[in-house]
Every structure is written in structure tokens, then in C-alpha cells.
Design a protein around this motif. Structure first.
Motif, PDB file in Angstrom:
ATOM      1  N   SER A  91     -34.825 -17.651 -12.130  1.00  0.00           N
ATOM      2  CA  SER A  91     -36.073 -18.378 -12.294  1.00  0.00           C
ATOM      3  C   SER A  91     -36.071 -19.031 -13.671  1.00  0.00           C
ATOM      4  O   SER A  91     -35.554 -18.447 -14.632  1.00  0.00           O
ATOM      5  CB  SER A  91     -37.275 -17.418 -12.184  1.00  0.00           C
ATOM      6  OG  SER A  91     -38.457 -18.049 -12.641  1.00  0.00           O
ATOM      7  N   PRO A  92     -36.630 -20.239 -13.794  1.00  0.00           N
ATOM      8  CA  PRO A  92     -36.717 -20.863 -15.120  1.00  0.00           C
ATOM      9  C   PRO A  92     -37.647 -20.115 -16.060  1.00  0.00           C
ATOM     10  O   PRO A  92     -37.634 -20.356 -17.261  1.00  0.00           O
ATOM     11  CB  PRO A  92     -37.243 -22.275 -14.808  1.00  0.00           C
ATOM     12  CG  PRO A  92     -37.888 -22.173 -13.475  1.00  0.00           C
ATOM     13  CD  PRO A  92     -37.132 -21.114 -12.730  1.00  0.00           C
ATOM     14  N   ASP A 129     -32.135 -21.960  -2.127  1.00  0.00           N
ATOM     15  CA  ASP A 129     -32.169 -21.154  -0.913  1.00  0.00           C
ATOM     16  C   ASP A 129     -31.710 -19.733  -1.227  1.00  0.00           C
ATOM     17  O   ASP A 129     -31.149 -19.454  -2.298  1.00  0.00           O
ATOM     18  CB  ASP A 129     -31.339 -21.786   0.213  1.00  0.00           C
ATOM     19  CG  ASP A 129     -29.929 -22.153  -0.221  1.00  0.00           C
ATOM     20  OD1 ASP A 129     -29.669 -22.202  -1.434  1.00  0.00           O
ATOM     21  OD2 ASP A 129     -29.092 -22.395   0.654  1.00  0.00           O
ATOM     22  N   ILE A 130     -31.958 -18.809  -0.309  1.00  0.00           N
ATOM     23  CA  ILE A 130     -31.634 -17.399  -0.526  1.00  0.00           C
ATOM     24  C   ILE A 130     -30.990 -16.848   0.738  1.00  0.00           C
ATOM     25  O   ILE A 130     -31.500 -17.053   1.845  1.00  0.00           O
ATOM     26  CB  ILE A 130     -32.895 -16.568  -0.852  1.00  0.00           C
ATOM     27  CG1 ILE A 130     -33.528 -17.024  -2.164  1.00  0.00           C
ATOM     28  CG2 ILE A 130     -32.563 -15.078  -0.917  1.00  0.00           C
ATOM     29  CD1 ILE A 130     -34.867 -16.355  -2.446  1.00  0.00           C
ATOM     30  N   ASP A 153     -33.774 -10.074 -16.413  1.00  0.00           N
ATOM     31  CA  ASP A 153     -35.126  -9.723 -15.971  1.00  0.00           C
ATOM     32  C   ASP A 153     -35.220  -9.748 -14.449  1.00  0.00           C
ATOM     33  O   ASP A 153     -35.875  -8.897 -13.834  1.00  0.00           O
ATOM     34  CB  ASP A 153     -36.147 -10.692 -16.571  1.00  0.00           C
ATOM     35  CG  ASP A 153     -36.326 -10.498 -18.072  1.00  0.00           C
ATOM     36  OD1 ASP A 153     -36.006  -9.400 -18.563  1.00  0.00           O
ATOM     37  OD2 ASP A 153     -36.777 -11.448 -18.737  1.00  0.00           O
ATOM     38  N   GLY A 154     -34.562 -10.735 -13.841  1.00  0.00           N
ATOM     39  CA  GLY A 154     -34.566 -10.825 -12.385  1.00  0.00           C
ATOM     40  C   GLY A 154     -33.865  -9.640 -11.743  1.00  0.00           C
ATOM     41  O   GLY A 154     -34.331  -9.100 -10.724  1.00  0.00           O
ATOM     42  N   LEU A 155     -32.748  -9.219 -12.306  1.00  0.00           N
ATOM     43  CA  LEU A 155     -32.029  -8.059 -11.781  1.00  0.00           C
ATOM     44  C   LEU A 155     -32.862  -6.788 -11.912  1.00  0.00           C
ATOM     45  O   LEU A 155     -32.872  -5.937 -11.013  1.00  0.00           O
ATOM     46  CB  LEU A 155     -30.699  -7.901 -12.512  1.00  0.00           C
ATOM     47  CG  LEU A 155     -29.627  -8.960 -12.200  1.00  0.00           C
ATOM     48  CD1 LEU A 155     -28.465  -8.843 -13.185  1.00  0.00           C
ATOM     49  CD2 LEU A 155     -29.127  -8.820 -10.764  1.00  0.00           C
ATOM     50  N   ARG A 165     -38.889 -12.697  -4.640  1.00  0.00           N
ATOM     51  CA  ARG A 165     -38.561 -14.121  -4.668  1.00  0.00           C
ATOM     52  C   ARG A 165     -39.447 -14.845  -5.663  1.00  0.00           C
ATOM     53  O   ARG A 165     -40.668 -14.781  -5.576  1.00  0.00           O
ATOM     54  CB  ARG A 165     -38.748 -14.735  -3.283  1.00  0.00           C
ATOM     55  CG  ARG A 165     -38.277 -16.193  -3.217  1.00  0.00           C
ATOM     56  CD  ARG A 165     -38.619 -16.831  -1.891  1.00  0.00           C
ATOM     57  NE  ARG A 165     -37.945 -18.099  -1.730  1.00  0.00           N
ATOM     58  CZ  ARG A 165     -38.198 -18.964  -0.758  1.00  0.00           C
ATOM     59  NH1 ARG A 165     -39.110 -18.669   0.152  1.00  0.00           N
ATOM     60  NH2 ARG A 165     -37.546 -20.099  -0.677  1.00  0.00           N
ATOM     61  N   PRO A 166     -38.867 -15.578  -6.631  1.00  0.00           N
ATOM     62  CA  PRO A 166     -39.682 -16.277  -7.630  1.00  0.00           C
ATOM     63  C   PRO A 166     -40.571 -17.323  -6.980  1.00  0.00           C
ATOM     64  O   PRO A 166     -40.150 -18.062  -6.094  1.00  0.00           O
ATOM     65  CB  PRO A 166     -38.625 -16.934  -8.548  1.00  0.00           C
ATOM     66  CG  PRO A 166     -37.366 -16.164  -8.318  1.00  0.00           C
ATOM     67  CD  PRO A 166     -37.422 -15.726  -6.881  1.00  0.00           C
ATOM     68  N   ALA A 167     -41.817 -17.396  -7.446  1.00  0.00           N
ATOM     69  CA  ALA A 167     -42.767 -18.359  -6.870  1.00  0.00           C
ATOM     70  C   ALA A 167     -42.301 -19.787  -7.096  1.00  0.00           C
ATOM     71  O   ALA A 167     -42.552 -20.675  -6.282  1.00  0.00           O
ATOM     72  CB  ALA A 167     -44.147 -18.144  -7.488  1.00  0.00           C
TER      73      ALA A 167
END
Length: 571
Positions: free
Chosen positions: A516-517, A559-560, A523-525, A552-554
Motif C-alpha cells: 500500500s502507498p 490484483d490479488i 507493516d503489511g506483513l 486488503r488495502p482500501a
């Protein structure tokens, strides 16, 4: 118009791709300029240049307050005394009819009335300023006329709001909701939207009015309608054929009714007590998309010819916005269908519970190269893979299919450890595929003689798999790391193996889940680890869906792909 930036937004409220500031301002028949959050001019239309006696180059990039705003003596005044500023900061529209003055390019003062309309353009918070010279004969008084209609500046302000509000969403439902909020109760007591779908079927999408300040839907009047008759001369049927706009009243729908649509209109007038209605077609670029009916019941004045002209202007803008939104949704559906078609069905393996998810990028053009795979091998092991081909287009999706097929061929035919299989895939990527670069985790999971599951894997530049025990203890499987595919260096790759506890959950995912920007990958992990631990007691399907919802980041624009396994023992 000297400035012409193209919008590049999404369905969360930014400008529609391909729509320019020139397009928006060019539809406005009075002086207009756009300012950003710092009050700097972003763009100005031709009428604004003429009225202010200033070229766009003199205005764009300048502070509008410092450059233009003056008191009656032609003096500048503090920003804190500016009547526009509170509305700017609150993000609300404001109409000003008291004496105001702008300084023209030759130093003379221009008395104006103005209206400001907040709007979002691209990634900016912007505000549209409409102004009309007060000595212009076309400029009407600031108060509504005796018959309750809007004055000229109010009409222009409404059309500007319609343009900015409807062109800044790619959702049909959101566009319709915004349209309702703009016309009710400003123009009418009731609003009815009839839409024609791609199969030519008519659906009464909305029957709404404002009740105690709240927009309320009359669900009993909504629903499917009969087909449009090519011969009916009733007002709504003519509008749905794109023939004409009409002002009508209840008596038109009394007596002999020629179609089912006319019957529904009779029921509408009876139920709502509308005494006057304006009906206009909603036209797209190629087809009639539906019709808008505005009705008055509580207010006594009937619709006038000027009102009907305004409704036609509104439906023209609504038609273009709905056309864009429908095209976007069709493109998105095609892209998502193609991507899902390229992804495999998961095999049934005793003792393994498996599920996978694919979420497309928000932008319809971002088909993406994220993928997952799982398939049985000849030695009774099960192959697992998760990968990401660089790019966000049809080439990336095609490249994803190429890499997956090459991996399957080598994994099936060559009874080698994961590292050797991936080394072969790496060489093939440069030689026989169109893939520039890709990341990949490839591994095999097999049941040992002692009843424990063992995972052997190698990692080519991809985020590490996450293991969660049934007690909620988590760790990332960080071994077997190597270069991503497609670099041309062909480095030796390492294998790592690990015994997976019974009842544990293994999660393979792509970077769209953690990047995420607004925060770092670390932090995401960490966020993924904590949420996975909290959810691991749920069934695997619920675990996967809830994890995507929470992690999932807003603001995600990627894609995921996600592959989850829960391990047991074979009977």
C-alpha cells in the motif's frame, strides 16, 4: 482553454478516465475556473478568460484570492474575510448574491455574483467557481423567480454540479444516487428513473421523493416494465424511444391506455399525487439508456418550458456518465471473466483442505498477472505455486498463462526438487515466452510415513508463505530465497523443507494483499500475520474471505491471488 488534463480516477469518486477538465468546463455557459485546496487556479474556461480579461496562462497556478478578490474600492483584503473560504474548508456548495468584485486584467473591477461547487478531479480536492457579471443583462437576481423556478446562475450551478458529480464515479448505482440528490428537492418533489438494459428490457429503477429531509424510495412502484411500443404516442414511451421530452399531467394517462407502460404511469400519478411532470430521455452516445421523470406534488407551480430545457441538459450529462459507467463495468466483467478462466480448478487431495481466491484490480484495464496453481504429481505429492507476472494488462495475463503452463510441464515431467524446476522455468521465460519478469513460489507438499506433512519449496523473489498453527502461532517461511524470474542471470537456486503441524494453515499470496502507498511492506506483513492468527479457528473458506476483507488495502490498485491450505492426516 489552455489547460487540458485528463482525469485518471476510479469508482471511489475521482474523475472518469478520458474525461478532461476542458470537457467539463466547456459545457458551462458562464465564467468558470477550478481551484485546488490551496486556492490556486487549476483551469479556466474561455468565458472566464473573456470576462476577466486574462489569458489562462495568467490565471493557472496563481492564488485566486490574491489575484482576483477585491473590495468595492479595488483593494485586496485578508483571506480570513473571504466569503468563499469557509465553504472551501467545509467542502460545501455556496451561492453568493451580495456585492463582490474581481479584478480584471486591465485593473478594472468586475462586479459579480458567484457560486462554488466542491468537486474531486483526479487525486485533487478541487472546487469549481462559477461567476456572472452583475451588470450582464443575462444575469438574473439572486432570489428565485415568482413561479419558483431557478434563476440563471442557479441553473448553471446545478448543471456544473451534475457534471462534476456524475463524471466522477464509475458506478451506475452511485451515479443514479447522486443524480437523485441533485434534483430532489431542488427541482421536484418526485424523481423517477426508468432504465433500458442491453437486452432492450425496461426496468423502473427508482421512484423516490424527499420525506422529512430524507430521500425515500417507493419500492412498490419500482420493478420491471413492459417493452416499449414503437407506436405509442404517450409521453414516457416517446421518451424511452428517444423521440422527445414532454411536460405532462395526470389527465394524459386517464381513459384508454395503449400500453403496459402507460398503465404504470397512471398508477404512478395516482399514488404520488403528482400534478405536473417533466419527462426527458437519457441518451448515451449510441442508444437511449432510459428516461428521467421529475414530478411536482406538494409545490403548486407546474413545470415550464425553461424547466424542461434544464431537465434535458441534466439528462444529457447523466446519459454520458451512465454510458461511461456501463462501459467500464462491461470491460471489468470481461477482464475478470478472462482472468478467472485462465486460473485452474483446485484438485481434491485426501487430508488437504484447499481454497483459492482471485480479486481483480479496481481499474478495469488492470487485468493483471497474479496467479495460483495446485496439481497432483506422479509421486503422490501435490504441487503448489503462487506467482506474479509484471504488468497490468492483457499481456501480463497472457504471460501468466505461459509461465503456469511451462511450470506444470516441467514439474510433471521432471522428477526434480522445486529449485531445479524453477531454474528450468527461468530459462524458458526468456526463450519461449513473452514474459519480461515474474516472481514465483513453487513447492511440493507430501504426507510422510510418520503421518506428518512436509513442504519443500523455493522462492523466486516473491513474498514469503505464511504458516499459522491451529493454536494461532505464526511464522513466515523465509528460506529458499532467490532472484526473480527473467533477469537473464540464471543463478543457482536453493530448496528449503519444513514439517507442517497437523491442523495448521499455509497461506500463499501475491503482493497486492500487503502493499500500500500508505504503509511499508513490513507493516503489511505484520498486519497479515496478526489477522491470520486471529482468524485461524474459522473454517478455511471463512478464514480466507475474512482475511481478504480485513487485510486488503482500501487504496489497493493491484490484483490479488491467494492460495490457502489446511493440513490434516489421511485416514
Amino acid at each position: 482553454m489552455a489547460v487540458d488534463r485528463t482525469g485518471s480516477g476510479d469508482e471511489r469518486g475521482h474523475a472518469v478516465p478520458g474525461t478532461t477538465i476542458s470537457d467539463m468546463l466547456g459545457t458551462i455557459g458562464t465564467g468558470a475556473y477550478l481551484v485546488d485546496a490551496r486556492s490556486c487556479v487549476v483551469a479556466v474556461n474561455a468565458e472566464g478568460e473573456r470576462s476577466l480579461g486574462r489569458a489562462a496562462a495568467e490565471l493557472v497556478g496563481q492564488d485566486a484570492h490574491d489575484l482576483l478578490h477585491r473590495n468595492a474600492r479595488g483593494e485586496t483584503f485578508p483571506r480570513t474575510q473571504c466569503r468563499m473560504r469557509p465553504a472551501f474548508m467545509a467542502g460545501r456548495p455556496l451561492h453568493q448574491t451580495a456585492a463582490e468584485w474581481f479584478e480584471r486584467g486591465d485593473g478594472s473591477l468586475l462586479p459579480v455574483s458567484w457560486t462554488i461547487v466542491p468537486c474531486g478531479w483526479g487525486e485533487r480536492d478541487t472546487t469549481l467557481v462559477l461567476f456572472t457579471p452583475r451588470d450582464d443583462p443575462a444575469a438574473l437576481a439572486g432570489q428565485p423567480s415568482d413561479d419558483g423556478t431557478l434563476n440563471e446562475l442557479e441553473r448553471l450551478a446545478l448543471l456544473a454540479e451534475v457534471t462534476t458529480q456524475l463524471t466522477s464515479t464509475l458506478s451506475v448505482d452511485e451515479a443514479l444516487q447522486r443524480l437523485l440528490s441533485l434534483v430532489l428537492p431542488r427541482l421536484a418533489d418526485w424523481a423517477v428513473i426508468d432504465l433500458i438494459n442491453e437486452h432492450g428490457e425496461v426496468w423502473r429503477n427508482t421512484v423516490a421523493h424527499v420525506e422529512n429531509g430524507t430521500l425515500t424510495h417507493h419500492r412498490g412502484l419500482e420493478g420491471p416494465m413492459t417493452p416499449v411500443s414503437p407506436a405509442s404516442q404517450m409521453p414516457l414511451s416517446r421518451a424511452l424511444r428517444g423521440v422527445a421530452s414532454t411536460i405532462t399531467e395526470p389527465r394524459v394517462y386517464e381513459g384508454s391506455l395503449d400500453t403496459g407502460i402507460a398503465v404504470e404511469q397512471h398508477r404512478l400519478f395516482e399514488t404520488t399525487n403528482m400534478h405536473s411532470a417533466a419527462i426527458a430521455p437519457i441518451r448515451g452516445l449510441r442508444d437511449v439508456l432510459g428516461a428521467l421523470t421529475l414530478g411536482r406534488a406538494e409545490r403548486p407551480e407546474k413545470f415550464s418550458a425553461a424547466d424542461l430545457a434544464l431537465v434535458e441538459d441534466i439528462t444529457r450529462r447523466a446519459g454520458l456518465a451512465l454510458d461511461n459507467a456501463r462501459l467500464y463495468q462491461r470491460q471489468r466483467k470481461v477482464a475478470e471473466t478472462m482472468q478467472r478462466y485462465l486460473l485452474p480448478q483446485l484438485p481434491r487431495v485426501e487430508g488437504l483442505d484447499m481454497t483459492a481466491r482471485y480479486l481483480p484490480a479496481p481499474d478495469a484495464s488492470h487485468v493483471g498477472g497474479d496467479w495460483y496453481d495446485a496439481f497432483p504429481l506422479t509421486d503422490h505429492a501435490t504441487a503448489l505455486a503462487i506467482g506474479d507476472v509484471s504488468g497490468h494488462d492483457l499481456d501480463a495475463a497472457a504471460g501468466m498463462a505461459q509461465v503456469r503452463n511451462v511450470l506444470r510441464a516441467y514439474a510433471w515431467s521432471q522428477k526434480e526438487p522445486p529449485s531445479r524446476v524453477v531454474e528450468r522455468v527461468d530459462r524458458a521465460v526468456l526463450s519461449i515466452t513473452d514474459v519480461p519478469m515474474a516472481t514465483l513460489v513453487y513447492g511440493t507438499v507430501a504426507l510422510r510415513d510418520d503421518g506428518a506433512w512436509e513442504l519443500e519449496w523455493t522462492n523466486a523473489g516473491h513474498p514469503p508463505p505464511l504458516l499459522i498453527t491451529r493454536e494461532g502461532v505464526t511464522r513466515y517461511l523465509a528460506g529458499g530465497n532467490g532472484m526473480l524470474l527473467g533477469t537473464g542471470t540464471h543463478p543457482p537456486r536453493a530448496d528449503t523443507s519444513d514439517v507442517l503441524p497437523p491442523g495448521s494453515t499455509l497461506l500463499l499470496y501475491t503482493d497486492g494483499l500487503i502493499e500500500s502507498p500508505r504503509h511499508s511492506i513490513d507493516d503489511g506483513l505484520e498486519r497479515l500475520r496478526r489477522q491470520a492468527a486471529a482468524l485461524v479457528h474459522h473454517p478455511l473458506e471463512v478464514f480466507t474471505d475474512e482475511l481478504l476483507s480485513r487485510v486488503r488495502p482500501a487504496e489497493n490498485d493491484d490484483d490479488i491471488a491467494l492460495l490457502a491450505l489446511r493440513l490434516g492426516t489421511r485416514p
